[in-house]
Design a protein around this motif. Structure first.
Motif, short mmCIF file in Angstrom:
data_model
loop_
_atom_site.label_atom_id
_atom_site.label_comp_id
_atom_site.label_asym_id
_atom_site.label_seq_id
_atom_site.Cartn_x
_atom_site.Cartn_y
_atom_site.Cartn_z
N HIS A 90 0.79 -1.23 0.00
CA HIS A 90 0.00 0.00 0.00
C HIS A 90 0.82 1.28 0.00
N TYR A 117 -4.37 -7.58 1.50
CA TYR A 117 -3.64 -7.65 0.24
C TYR A 117 -3.80 -9.05 -0.33
N SER A 262 5.39 -3.63 -5.39
CA SER A 262 3.97 -3.38 -5.65
C SER A 262 3.66 -3.55 -7.14
#
Length: 322
Positions: A90, A117, A262
């Motif tokens: 995040h 997640y 990510s």
């Protein structure tokens, strides 16, 4: 236990110092694409000095000679790695935050508890190691073989205890796979970390746990532990130890470790990390450090590492469904 953290402190120099300064980037390098201009953080979801932390610091040490900036290890223990994974998933996807993952937080926990997640919130940079999980017991007890363990477990359902690094972690899933294959019922005792579980095995407080080959060998050589089997294939560190599959129990599960970023990260940044990763993993420096620390390297590129994690995740999902 092996004091790998002390060795790494000497080997790394300043590679793990949060205040390390960025190095200058040449104009030619800057024109080639994205280049980092400040330190890159590698989040680890487990305590400093543990197996996952060691892998992160090994990579940081080897990358130190090739990257234009420092790689800094940041420990955020908790939730069998989920806390660190949640942070990386995040944070701003700017290329300065990585996760050393691939084990519990990526492949097993999603099937035991609700998380903020998913595996596809990450993109794999590459796999550093394929850590064999090794079944060990104390020399103080009579469980000196898998057959002896299974026989006693069948005679005492739910009585023999095993330690893990937490509910839903890769060690927990590994033991559940063993229970299913052997037709036995064991007693699960979760710990804050695998090191604490191993201490209680050696102290005779619980019967068994799973550790990495280097830890198993050190305690075997010291006369403290029996090494019963690996949960995948044979390890080069303990080549005489058979796998559970060889012994008639169809269990194949590894605790993989590698770098994740990510999935929202722009392609040029991901490409920079993947290209550096390949250079680091093929370097003499990485081979030297891994050899000194008895770490078995298991290089996979990004897509192959992502597939390996997905395969393990699917394996655990099938196990959970019964």
């Amino acid at each position: 236990m092996i004091d790998r953290r002390r060795f790494l402190a000497a080997a790394l120099g300043t590679a793990a110092i949060p205040g390390a300064l960025s190095r200058s980037v040449s104009p030619a390098a800057a024109q080639a694409g994205w280049q980092p201009i400040r330190m890159i953080q590698v989040f680890v979801g487990f305590q400093a000095g543990g197996g996952t932390d060691v892998i992160a610091r090994l990579y940081a040490a080897a990358a130190d000679e090739m990257a234009p900036v420092k790689f800094v290890v940041v420990n955020r223990p908790g939730g069998a790695g989920a806390i660190a994974a949640d942070v990386v998933a995040h944070l701003e996807p700017d290329g300065y935050t990585l996760l050393l993952g691939g084990g519990s937080e990526s492949t097993t926990l999603p099937h035991y508890t609700k998380l903020n997640y998913r595996l596809d919130d990450f993109k794999a940079i590459g796999r550093v190691s394929r850590e064999h999980m090794v079944l060990v017991t104390s020399r103080k007890g009579p469980l000196d073989s898998v057959d002896a363990l299974v026989k006693k477990a069948k005679a005492n359902p739910g009585k023999l205890a095993y330690g893990s690094s937490g509910v839903g972690g890769i060690l927990h899933a590994g033991f559940q796979a063993f229970e299913k294959a052997a037709g036995i019922e064991l007693n699960h005792v979760p710990y804050r970390g695998g090191a604490d579980a191993f201490k209680d095995v050696l102290g005779g407080n619980i019967e068994m746990t799973l550790v990495i080959p280097a830890e198993a060998k050190a305690q075997y050589d010291a006369g403290n532990a029996h090494i019963l089997a690996t949960l995948s294939d044979r390890s080069t560190i303990i080549p005489d130890v058979p796998s559970l599959k060889e012994l008639g129990y169809p269990v194949v599960m590894d605790n993989m470790k590698g770098l994740l970023i990510s999935s929202r990260t722009p392609a040029p940044i991901v490409r920079w990390h993947q290209e550096l990763f390949t250079k680091v993993m093929k370097s003499d420096r990485m081979a030297e450090l891994a050899r000194k620390m008895n770490v078995e390297l298991g290089y996979l590129d990004g897509p192959a590492f992502m597939k390996a994690m997905a395969d393990t995740s699917n394996q655990v999902l099938a196990l959970r469904k019964g």
